[in-house]
Design an enzyme around this catalytic site. Structure first.
Site, PDB file in Angstrom:
ATOM      1  N   ASP A  64       0.938  -1.338  -0.067  1.00 54.31           N
ATOM      2  CA  ASP A  64       0.067  -0.087  -0.134  1.00 54.31           C
ATOM      3  C   ASP A  64       0.944   1.109  -0.038  1.00 54.31           C
ATOM      4  O   ASP A  64       1.707   1.342   0.943  1.00 54.31           O
ATOM      5  CB  ASP A  64      -0.967  -0.093   1.215  1.00 54.31           C
ATOM      6  CG  ASP A  64      -2.013   1.023   1.215  1.00 54.31           C
ATOM      7  OD1 ASP A  64      -2.872   1.140   0.419  1.00 54.31           O
ATOM      8  OD2 ASP A  64      -2.030   2.065   1.940  1.00 54.31           O
ATOM      9  N   THR A  97      -3.314   5.201  -3.992  1.00 57.62           N
ATOM     10  CA  THR A  97      -2.262   6.052  -3.398  1.00 57.62           C
ATOM     11  C   THR A  97      -0.958   5.686  -3.938  1.00 57.62           C
ATOM     12  O   THR A  97       0.076   6.879  -3.664  1.00 57.62           O
ATOM     13  CB  THR A  97      -2.121   5.601  -1.867  1.00 57.62           C
ATOM     14  OG1 THR A  97      -1.823   4.220  -1.706  1.00 57.62           O
ATOM     15  CG2 THR A  97      -3.466   5.920  -1.029  1.00 57.62           C
ATOM     16  N   THR A  98      -0.593   4.795  -4.646  1.00 57.01           N
ATOM     17  CA  THR A  98       0.634   4.512  -5.163  1.00 57.01           C
ATOM     18  C   THR A  98       0.737   5.332  -6.575  1.00 57.01           C
ATOM     19  O   THR A  98       1.551   6.152  -6.778  1.00 57.01           O
ATOM     20  CB  THR A  98       0.799   3.196  -5.609  1.00 57.01           C
ATOM     21  OG1 THR A  98       0.904   2.715  -4.487  1.00 57.01           O
ATOM     22  CG2 THR A  98       2.484   2.927  -6.178  1.00 57.01           C
ATOM     23  N   ASP A 398      -8.886  -0.714   1.803  1.00 54.77           N
ATOM     24  CA  ASP A 398      -8.616  -0.302   0.417  1.00 54.77           C
ATOM     25  C   ASP A 398     -10.259  -0.676  -0.536  1.00 54.77           C
ATOM     26  O   ASP A 398     -10.668   0.005  -1.012  1.00 54.77           O
ATOM     27  CB  ASP A 398      -7.635  -0.975  -0.387  1.00 54.77           C
ATOM     28  CG  ASP A 398      -6.315  -0.058  -0.144  1.00 54.77           C
ATOM     29  OD1 ASP A 398      -6.371   0.625   0.751  1.00 54.77           O
ATOM     30  OD2 ASP A 398      -5.478   0.098  -1.123  1.00 54.77           O
TER      31      ASP A 398
HETATM   32  N1  LIG Z   1      -5.840  -7.387 -13.270  1.00 54.76           N
HETATM   33  C1  LIG Z   1      -5.294  -6.263 -13.625  1.00 54.76           C
HETATM   34  N2  LIG Z   1      -4.820  -5.875 -14.873  1.00 54.76           N
HETATM   35  C2  LIG Z   1      -4.400  -4.899 -14.944  1.00 54.76           C
HETATM   36  N3  LIG Z   1      -4.135  -3.896 -14.624  1.00 54.76           N
HETATM   37  C3  LIG Z   1      -4.584  -3.847 -13.025  1.00 54.76           C
HETATM   38  C4  LIG Z   1      -5.206  -4.955 -12.647  1.00 54.76           C
HETATM   39  N4  LIG Z   1      -5.498  -4.917 -11.234  1.00 54.76           N
HETATM   40  C5  LIG Z   1      -5.068  -3.734 -10.906  1.00 54.76           C
HETATM   41  N5  LIG Z   1      -4.610  -3.010 -12.029  1.00 54.76           N
HETATM   42  C6  LIG Z   1      -4.166  -1.489 -12.231  1.00 54.76           C
HETATM   43  O1  LIG Z   1      -3.124  -1.488 -11.006  1.00 54.76           O
HETATM   44  C7  LIG Z   1      -3.055  -0.127 -10.656  1.00 54.76           C
HETATM   45  C8  LIG Z   1      -3.436  -0.199  -9.160  1.00 54.76           C
HETATM   46  O2  LIG Z   1      -1.956  -0.625  -8.561  1.00 54.76           O
HETATM   47  P1  LIG Z   1      -1.917  -0.748  -6.876  1.00 54.76           P
HETATM   48  O3  LIG Z   1      -3.039  -0.999  -6.318  1.00 54.76           O
HETATM   49  O4  LIG Z   1      -0.793  -1.424  -6.751  1.00 54.76           O
HETATM   50  O5  LIG Z   1      -1.480   0.752  -6.692  1.00 54.76           O
HETATM   51  P2  LIG Z   1      -2.677   1.774  -6.299  1.00 54.76           P
HETATM   52  O6  LIG Z   1      -4.054   1.553  -6.327  1.00 54.76           O
HETATM   53  O7  LIG Z   1      -2.412   3.222  -6.964  1.00 54.76           O
HETATM   54  O8  LIG Z   1      -2.123   2.149  -4.572  1.00 54.76           O
HETATM   55  P3  LIG Z   1      -2.606   1.373  -3.463  1.00 54.76           P
HETATM   56  O9  LIG Z   1      -3.527   0.309  -3.857  1.00 54.76           O
HETATM   57  O10 LIG Z   1      -1.403   1.153  -3.021  1.00 54.76           O
HETATM   58  O11 LIG Z   1      -3.396   2.509  -2.703  1.00 54.76           O
HETATM   59  C9  LIG Z   1      -4.294   0.245 -11.473  1.00 54.76           C
HETATM   60  O12 LIG Z   1      -3.836   1.329 -12.448  1.00 54.76           O
HETATM   61  C10 LIG Z   1      -5.040  -0.739 -11.759  1.00 54.76           C
HETATM   62  O13 LIG Z   1      -5.825  -0.203 -12.935  1.00 54.76           O
HETATM   63 MG   LIG Z   2      -4.680  -0.369  -5.204  1.00 51.11          MG
END
Ligand SMILES: Nc1ncnc2c1ncn2[C@@H]1O[C@H](COP(=O)(O)OP(=O)(O)OP(=O)(O)O)[C@@H](O)[C@H]1O
Ligand SMILES: [Mg+2]
Length: 531
Positions: A64, A97-98, A398
Site C-alpha cells: 500500500d 495512493t501509489t 482499500d
Molecule cells: N488485473 C489487472 N490488470 C491490469 N491492471 C490492473 C489489474 N488490477 C489492477 N490493475 C491496475 O493496477 C493499478 C493499481 O495498482 P496498485 O493497487 O498497486 O496501486 P494503487 O491502487 O495506486 O495504490 P494502493 O493500492 O497502494 O493504494 C491500477 O492502475 C489498476 O488499473
Molecule cells: Mg490499489
C-alpha cells in the site's frame, strides 16, 4: 571608484536572486521525484511489496503506497508533500495512493523539462490547472455508469483493488465480504456516502485469511467472565451499562478503620446486599447478556458481582471501550444505560445468539441474528502471522474504500492503464488546439500521463516502450477500453477482463497530483525557523 562599484554589486545581487529560486525549485523537484521513484515498483498486480522495519525492529510487509510512505523517513520538505499527497488520496478515495504519487512524480519531471525550456513556473502552474480540469471531463466521458444493485460490477472493482495486494490470492473471499459489508449499510436510493466506522474490522491471529468472515452482528475480542456463568445464550437480551457493579468509592481518598469482626461482617453484608440489589434489577429487566463499559475509576464489575450475575445465569462481557459504545449500540440496537434506574426492558437489544467461540489460542464473543440491527457490521479477519493479518486489514480497507467511492460517485473506469492512456491521447490532441505555451505544456503533460501504463508494463515484465506505443496507437484508433492485461501479458479490452476501478480513484489521483505539483512549482524559497 565608488560609482564604478555600485553597478557591479547590483549585477551580483540580481544574478543571485534568479539563481536561488531555480535551485530551490530544482532541489524540491529532485527530492519529490525520489519519493515517487521509491514506490514505483509496487504499482499494479505484479508490483513488488516492501518490507518496512521500524526503530523497534517490528516488520511490516505491504504494497500500500500510503502505508509505505507514511513509515518512510522523509526529510526534505518537498518530499514530505508527496507523503501528504498520498495521505490525501487515501482520505479521498482510499485506493490509488501509489498511482497518485507516481503521477505527481511524472508531472514534476514534465515541469522540470518545461522549466529548462525557460517557461515561467506560473505559466506551467496555470497550464496544469487547465490540464486537470480538462482531464476530468475526459475521464467523465469515458466513465461507465454503475448501479449499486449490480453486484458483479462492485465485485470486479473490489477485486481490482485487491489484485495488487499481498493477500491477492484471497480476493475471492475478501471482495464479496467488502461488497456485502458496504451494501448492508447503504440505502442505494438516497445515500451518497458511507461511514466506514460502521464496519468494524476485528483482527485475530490464528488460522488463515481464508477463515475470515463477515458477521451480521458484532464481535468482542474479550472472552466472557468465567465465574460459572453461561457462555452461550440463545434468544439473548443484551444490555449495555456504563455504571459499575462494585462497591462505591468515596470522592476523596480516605481510610475506614474497622475494629471488630461484627462491624466487618456488617460491611460485607451491606456490600453483598448492594450488589445483589443491582444484579436483581438487571435480571428483572429481562437481561441475560450484560455488556459493561470499561471503567478507569473503579472496578467495572467486582468478583462478587460476577459471581452473583453468574448465579442468575447472566452472561457478562466487560471492558467495552468507551469509543466502541456507539458502534455496539448501532450493531445490537440497544441503548447505553448510565444509571440503574434507567435499566428497563426497552433499553435492551435482542439477538438470536450470543456465544463465546474459540479462535486459535484465545476466545471471542460473537453476537449474531440481531433483531433490530442499526446499520453496522463486523468483519473478523484471521491470519497466520501478524504481518499477513495487518496487510489483510489494510487491503480490506482499500476494498471497502473502493465500494464507498462507488456509493459517492457511481461511475467506473477501466483499469490496466486504460484511463491514463486515453487521457494522454485526448490531452495531446486537445493541446494542438491551444495557442502558444499551453500547447507545448499539454504535449509534455500528455507524455507524463503514460507513466502509469509504462510502469504497469515494466512491473509485469513486459517491454514498457512497445506496450505503451501499442496502447497509444489503439487509443488513437478509438479503442477507449484498451488496457494492459497484466496477467496475460498483452493489450486487450480490459473491460471484458473485468478490470474496473471507480472513477473517483482515477479522477482524484489526477486532480490531487496536479494540485501538489502546482504548489511545489510555486515555492521559490525554503525558510528555516531559528528554533
Ligand atoms: N488485473 C489487472 N490488470 C491490469 N491492471 C490492473 C489489474 N488490477 C489492477 N490493475 C491496475 O493496477 C493499478 C493499481 O495498482 P496498485 O493497487 O498497486 O496501486 P494503487 O491502487 O495506486 O495504490 P494502493 O493500492 O497502494 O493504494 C491500477 O492502475 C489498476 O488499473
Ligand atoms: Mg490499489
Amino acid at each position: 571608484m565608488t560609482l564604478k562599484q555600485t553597478p557591479m554589486k547590483a549585477k551580483q545581487a540580481e544574478f543571485k536572486d534568479k539563481e536561488k529560486p531555480a535551485q530551490i525549485r530544482s532541489s524540491n523537484i529532485v527530492a519529490a521525484k525520489a519519493v515517487a521513484d521509491a514506490i514505483k515498483t509496487s504499482l499494479g498486480p505484479r508490483g513488488m511489496d516492501k518490507m518496512i522495519q521500524d526503530s523497534k525492529g517490528e516488520v511490516t510487509i505491504t504494497n500500500d503506497g500510503a502505508t509505505i510512505l507514511k513509515q518512510m523517513k522523509v526529510l526534505h520538505p518537498a518530499a514530505k508533500m508527496l507523503v501528504e499527497l498520498s495521505k490525501a488520496q487515501d482520505a479521498e478515495a482510499g485506493d490509488g495512493t501509489t498511482s497518485v504519487v507516481i503521477l505527481a512524480g511524472a508531472l514534476l519531471e514534465a515541469s522540470q523539462k518545461l522549466l529548462s525550456r525557460g517557461i515561467h513556473p506560473s505559466r506551467i502552474s496555470d497550464a496544469l490547472l487547465h490540464f486537470s480540469t480538462y482531464a476530468l471531463t475526459v475521464l467523465e466521458d469515458m466513465a461507465i455508469p454503475v448501479d449499486l444493485s449490480d453486484r458483479n460490477a462492485l465485485l470486479h472493482s473490489a477485486t481490482t483493488a485487491l489484485n495488487s495486494k499481498v493477500v491477492h490470492e484471497h480476493c475471492g473471499l475478501l471482495a464479496p465480504m467488502a461488497v456485502d459489508a458496504v451494501c448492508r449499510l447503504v440505502d442505494p436510493a438516497k445515500d451518497t456516502n458511507v461511514d466506514l466506522n460502521d464496519i468494524k474490522i476485528v483482527k485475530k491471529l490464528g488460522e488463515t485469511v481464508e477463515d475470515s468472515k463477515l458477521i451480521d452482528g458484532i464481535i468482542f475480542t474479550q472472552k466472557t467472565e468465567a465465574f460459572g456463568g453461561p457462555n452461550k445464550m440463545e434468544k439473548a437480551k443484551i444490555g449495555l451499562i456504563q455504571f459499575c457493579i462494585s462497591p462505591p468509592k468515596t470522592d476523596m481518598d480516605n481510610t475506614v478503620i474497622v475494629r471488630d469482626y461484627s462491624a466487618m461482617d456488617r460491611i460485607l453484608r451491606e456490600e453483598r446486599q448492594y450488589i445483589l440489589n443491582i444484579t436483581k434489577k438487571i435480571k428483572a429487566a429481562g437481561c441475560n447478556v450484560l455488556l459493561v463499559q470499561k471503567s478507569i475509576l473503579r472496578t467495572g464489575v467486582s468478583d462478587l458481582a460476577l459471581h452473583l450475575l453468574a448465579k442468575q445465569k447472566i452472561m457478562v462481557v466487560k471492558d467495552i471501550e468507551r469509543e466502541d459504545i456507539e458502534f455496539v449500540c448501532k450493531a445490537i440496537g440497544c441503548r447505553p444505560v448510565a444509571s440503574l434506574d434507567h435499566f428497563t426492558p426497552e433499553v435492551l437489544g435482542t439477538a438470536e445468539l450470543a456465544e463465546e467461540i474459540r479462535a486459535g489460542s484465545s476466545k471471542l464473543v460473537m453476537v449474531t441474528g440481531v433483531q433490530n440491527p442499526g446499520r453496522a457490521v463486523s468483519i473478523l479477519l484471521r491470519g497466520s502471522n501478524r504481518q499477513v493479518l495487518e496487510e489483510a486489514e489494510r487491503s480490506m480497507h482499500d476494498a471497502l474504500c473502493v465500494i464507498r467511492c462507488l456509493v459517492k460517485k457511481r461511475f467506473l473506469v477501466p483499469g490496466g492503464g486504460a484511463p491514463e492512456a486515453e487521457l494522454a491521447v485526448k490531452v495531446s490532441s486537445y493541446g494542438q488546439t491551444l495557442q502558444g505555451m499551453d500547447a507545448y505544456c499539454f504535449r509534455v503533460f500528455a507524455e507524463a500521463l503514460e507513466v502509469i501504463p509504462s510502469i504497469l508494463a515494466e512491473n509485469a515484465g513486459l517491454s514498457p516502450i512497445s506496450t505503451v506505443t501499442e496502447l497509444r496507437s489503439r487509443h488513437a484508433k478509438g479503442e477507449t477500453n484498451a488496457g494492459i492485461n497484466v496477467r496475460k501479458g498483452w493489450i486487450s479490452n480490459i473491460v471484458e477482463e473485468n478490470v474496473l476501478q471507480p472513477l473517483l480513484v482515477t479522477s482524484s489521483a489526477v486532480t490531487l497530483a496536479a494540485e501538489c505539483v502546482r504548489s511545489i512549482l510555486k515555492i521559490d524559497d525554503i525558510v528555516h525557523v531559528i528554533n
